[in-house]
Design a protein around this motif. Structure first.
Motif, PDB file in Angstrom:
ATOM      1  N   GLY A   3      82.448  74.409 115.726  1.00  0.00           N
ATOM      2  CA  GLY A   3      83.000  74.202 114.397  1.00  0.00           C
ATOM      3  C   GLY A   3      82.050  73.539 113.415  1.00  0.00           C
ATOM      4  O   GLY A   3      82.410  73.355 112.243  1.00  0.00           O
ATOM      5  N   LYS A   4      80.842  73.189 113.855  1.00  0.00           N
ATOM      6  CA  LYS A   4      79.893  72.498 112.984  1.00  0.00           C
ATOM      7  C   LYS A   4      78.886  73.480 112.384  1.00  0.00           C
ATOM      8  O   LYS A   4      78.694  74.588 112.889  1.00  0.00           O
ATOM      9  N   THR A   5      78.241  73.030 111.314  1.00  0.00           N
ATOM     10  CA  THR A   5      77.272  73.863 110.612  1.00  0.00           C
ATOM     11  C   THR A   5      75.859  73.391 110.925  1.00  0.00           C
ATOM     12  O   THR A   5      75.600  72.183 110.956  1.00  0.00           O
ATOM     13  N   VAL A   6      74.953  74.335 111.189  1.00  0.00           N
ATOM     14  CA  VAL A   6      73.560  73.997 111.506  1.00  0.00           C
ATOM     15  C   VAL A   6      72.621  74.815 110.628  1.00  0.00           C
ATOM     16  O   VAL A   6      72.947  75.938 110.223  1.00  0.00           O
ATOM     17  N   THR A   7      71.475  74.231 110.347  1.00  0.00           N
ATOM     18  CA  THR A   7      70.432  74.924 109.596  1.00  0.00           C
ATOM     19  C   THR A   7      69.119  74.788 110.346  1.00  0.00           C
ATOM     20  O   THR A   7      68.749  73.681 110.770  1.00  0.00           O
ATOM     21  N   PHE A   8      68.411  75.891 110.553  1.00  0.00           N
ATOM     22  CA  PHE A   8      67.133  75.851 111.261  1.00  0.00           C
ATOM     23  C   PHE A   8      66.316  77.099 110.934  1.00  0.00           C
ATOM     24  O   PHE A   8      66.821  78.057 110.331  1.00  0.00           O
ATOM     25  N   LYS A   9      65.065  77.084 111.353  1.00  0.00           N
ATOM     26  CA  LYS A   9      64.186  78.240 111.223  1.00  0.00           C
ATOM     27  C   LYS A   9      64.053  78.906 112.585  1.00  0.00           C
ATOM     28  O   LYS A   9      63.837  78.225 113.592  1.00  0.00           O
ATOM     29  N   GLY A  10      64.193  80.227 112.636  1.00  0.00           N
ATOM     30  CA  GLY A  10      64.099  80.905 113.919  1.00  0.00           C
ATOM     31  C   GLY A  10      63.622  82.336 113.777  1.00  0.00           C
ATOM     32  O   GLY A  10      63.431  82.845 112.662  1.00  0.00           O
ATOM     33  N   LEU A  11      63.457  82.958 114.915  1.00  0.00           N
ATOM     34  CA  LEU A  11      63.080  84.369 114.981  1.00  0.00           C
ATOM     35  C   LEU A  11      64.335  85.210 115.188  1.00  0.00           C
ATOM     36  O   LEU A  11      65.100  84.967 116.127  1.00  0.00           O
ATOM     37  N   ALA A  12      64.523  86.184 114.315  1.00  0.00           N
ATOM     38  CA  ALA A  12      65.649  87.096 114.473  1.00  0.00           C
ATOM     39  C   ALA A  12      65.189  88.323 115.265  1.00  0.00           C
ATOM     40  O   ALA A  12      64.078  88.819 115.071  1.00  0.00           O
ATOM     41  N   ALA A  13      66.024  88.779 116.175  1.00  0.00           N
ATOM     42  CA  ALA A  13      65.679  89.939 117.005  1.00  0.00           C
ATOM     43  C   ALA A  13      66.938  90.715 117.353  1.00  0.00           C
ATOM     44  O   ALA A  13      68.052  90.171 117.331  1.00  0.00           O
ATOM     45  N   LYS A  14      66.743  91.991 117.675  1.00  0.00           N
ATOM     46  CA  LYS A  14      67.891  92.837 118.003  1.00  0.00           C
ATOM     47  C   LYS A  14      67.413  94.033 118.806  1.00  0.00           C
ATOM     48  O   LYS A  14      66.259  94.459 118.688  1.00  0.00           O
ATOM     49  N   ASN A  15      68.303  94.564 119.652  1.00  0.00           N
ATOM     50  CA  ASN A  15      68.010  95.843 120.295  1.00  0.00           C
ATOM     51  C   ASN A  15      69.252  96.726 120.227  1.00  0.00           C
ATOM     52  O   ASN A  15      70.326  96.276 119.796  1.00  0.00           O
ATOM     53  N   LYS A  16      69.110  97.966 120.652  1.00  0.00           N
ATOM     54  CA  LYS A  16      70.173  98.951 120.473  1.00  0.00           C
ATOM     55  C   LYS A  16      71.431  98.652 121.281  1.00  0.00           C
ATOM     56  O   LYS A  16      72.490  99.224 121.027  1.00  0.00           O
ATOM     57  N   LYS A  17      71.328  97.765 122.260  1.00  0.00           N
ATOM     58  CA  LYS A  17      72.491  97.424 123.077  1.00  0.00           C
ATOM     59  C   LYS A  17      73.398  96.400 122.393  1.00  0.00           C
ATOM     60  O   LYS A  17      74.517  96.178 122.834  1.00  0.00           O
ATOM     61  N   PHE A  18      72.914  95.768 121.322  1.00  0.00           N
ATOM     62  CA  PHE A  18      73.705  94.754 120.639  1.00  0.00           C
ATOM     63  C   PHE A  18      74.864  95.403 119.881  1.00  0.00           C
ATOM     64  O   PHE A  18      74.726  96.500 119.331  1.00  0.00           O
ATOM     65  N   PRO A  19      76.010  94.708 119.815  1.00  0.00           N
ATOM     66  CA  PRO A  19      77.125  95.210 119.017  1.00  0.00           C
ATOM     67  C   PRO A  19      76.755  95.228 117.528  1.00  0.00           C
ATOM     68  O   PRO A  19      75.806  94.566 117.104  1.00  0.00           O
ATOM     69  N   PRO A  20      77.504  95.957 116.705  1.00  0.00           N
ATOM     70  CA  PRO A  20      77.237  95.980 115.262  1.00  0.00           C
ATOM     71  C   PRO A  20      77.332  94.575 114.658  1.00  0.00           C
ATOM     72  O   PRO A  20      78.118  93.740 115.111  1.00  0.00           O
TER      73      PRO A  20
END
Length: 321
Positions: free
Chosen positions: A225-242
């Motif tokens: 329920g808490k909010t966080v802010t950070f810098k990260g690497l976004a990644a995805k592959n075809k198996k991920f849900p929409p």
């Protein structure tokens, strides 16, 4: 009462390098009626040290069967299962070889074995040397143990130095110091997190990502329920849900060989396709702890509030130091 054959066989795993005190502790444990009350026990020895077991002093006679695994070639699922079957073991006590990775044992553990407890014993007079020269093996043990016991501890030793090494790997592991004069002390040094978990928006600095990631994975409910802010690497592959992707960073625990991409599931109503091979972003998200297709059960899901492209951090690989 005999063990129900449908129940898993509990495994008590004792880790440590040669002359670390494992044998002495196990001997004393099996002499204690509170632990050794008649359950048929398979005592597996994966390395032979100077000390030997004295079965005549065990609390219950004839219920502990001692077997030795002298090489990794002998450590197979079939062999371990046969040893348990032949000895009619209701539980397993394992004195593991300190020079072997624990994952080797887990990969060859029969399916009906379940780890009940993991303890790591270390000779305080040699531990710092092991940590300096065999860091990956030390981390391998600290990653899993619930308790680390530093024996042969001298009052002149720097307690914070030992504490820092353990906490650099695990914030959950209890630390015990057994002094030369027989005194025993448990570590009570507080480890405040370098960010405010109670803040309206928890801001994670680049250098604190590894600590934050381990903390949210160890205790996700703290962030629900808490909010966080950070810098990260976004990644995805075809198996991920929409509308779902991964947000994380590469983390190094001890050495270059163990660097891996550590991530959490993220969801965003806005269509988003991370660029390859690296797409750095600044993200603000609300944490929801729930079951998710990308986890084997429940875990922290980052529900994105805002996301924008970002420059890489000064150090792209996060560490605990």
């Amino acid at each position: 009462m005999p063990r129900n054959q449908q129940e898993p066989i509990p495994v008590y795993l004792f880790l440590g390098f040669l002359e670390s005190g494992k044998t002495k502790f196990i001997q004393e444990t099996l002499e204690d009626k509170r632990f050794n009350n008649g359950e048929r026990t398979l005592l597996l020895i994966f390395e032979e040290g100077i000390e030997e077991y004295d079965p005549s002093r065990f609390a219950k006679k004839g219920v502990v069967e001692i077997r030795t695994i002298g090489s990794k070639e002998e450590m197979t699922v079939a062999n371990l299962a046969k040893l348990a079957y032949d000895t009619k073991a209701e539980r397993v006590v394992a004195e593991y070889n300190g020079m072997w990775n624990v994952s080797d044992l887990f990969q060859n553990m029969p399916q009906n074995w379940a780890v009940a407890q993991v303890m790591f014993f270390a000779d305080a007079t040699t531990f710092l040397n092991y940590n300096a020269n065999m860091r990956s093996l030390v981390v391998d043990k600290l990653n899993l143990c619930e308790l680390v016991v530093f024996n042969r501890f001298d009052k002149s030793f720097d307690v914070p130095e030992f504490h820092k090494i353990v906490r650099g790997v695990s914030r959950r592991t209890e630390i015990c110091y057994e002094y030369n004069d027989g005194q025993v002390a448990y570590d009570d040094i507080e480890d405040p997190l370098p960010f405010d978990v109670e803040a309206e928006n928890i801001v994670i600095k680049d250098e604190d990502f590894a600590l934050w990631y381990r903390d949210i994975m160890d205790d996700p409910g703290k962030y629900d329920g808490k909010t966080v802010t950070f810098k990260g690497l976004a990644a995805k592959n075809k198996k991920f849900p929409p509308n779902c992707f991964a947000l994380g960073r590469h983390i190094m625990t001890c050495c270059v060989e163990d660097i891996q991409y550590c991530w959490a599931a993220a969801e965003w109503d806005t269509p988003f396709e991370p660029r390859q091979p690296k797409h750095w972003v600044n993200v603000t998200a609300k944490v929801s702890v729930q079951k998710h297709k990308l986890y084997r059960g429940a875990g922290p899901v980052l529900r994105v509030i805002s996301l924008a492209d970002a420059a890489p951090p000064e150090k792209e690989v996060a560490t605990f130091y």
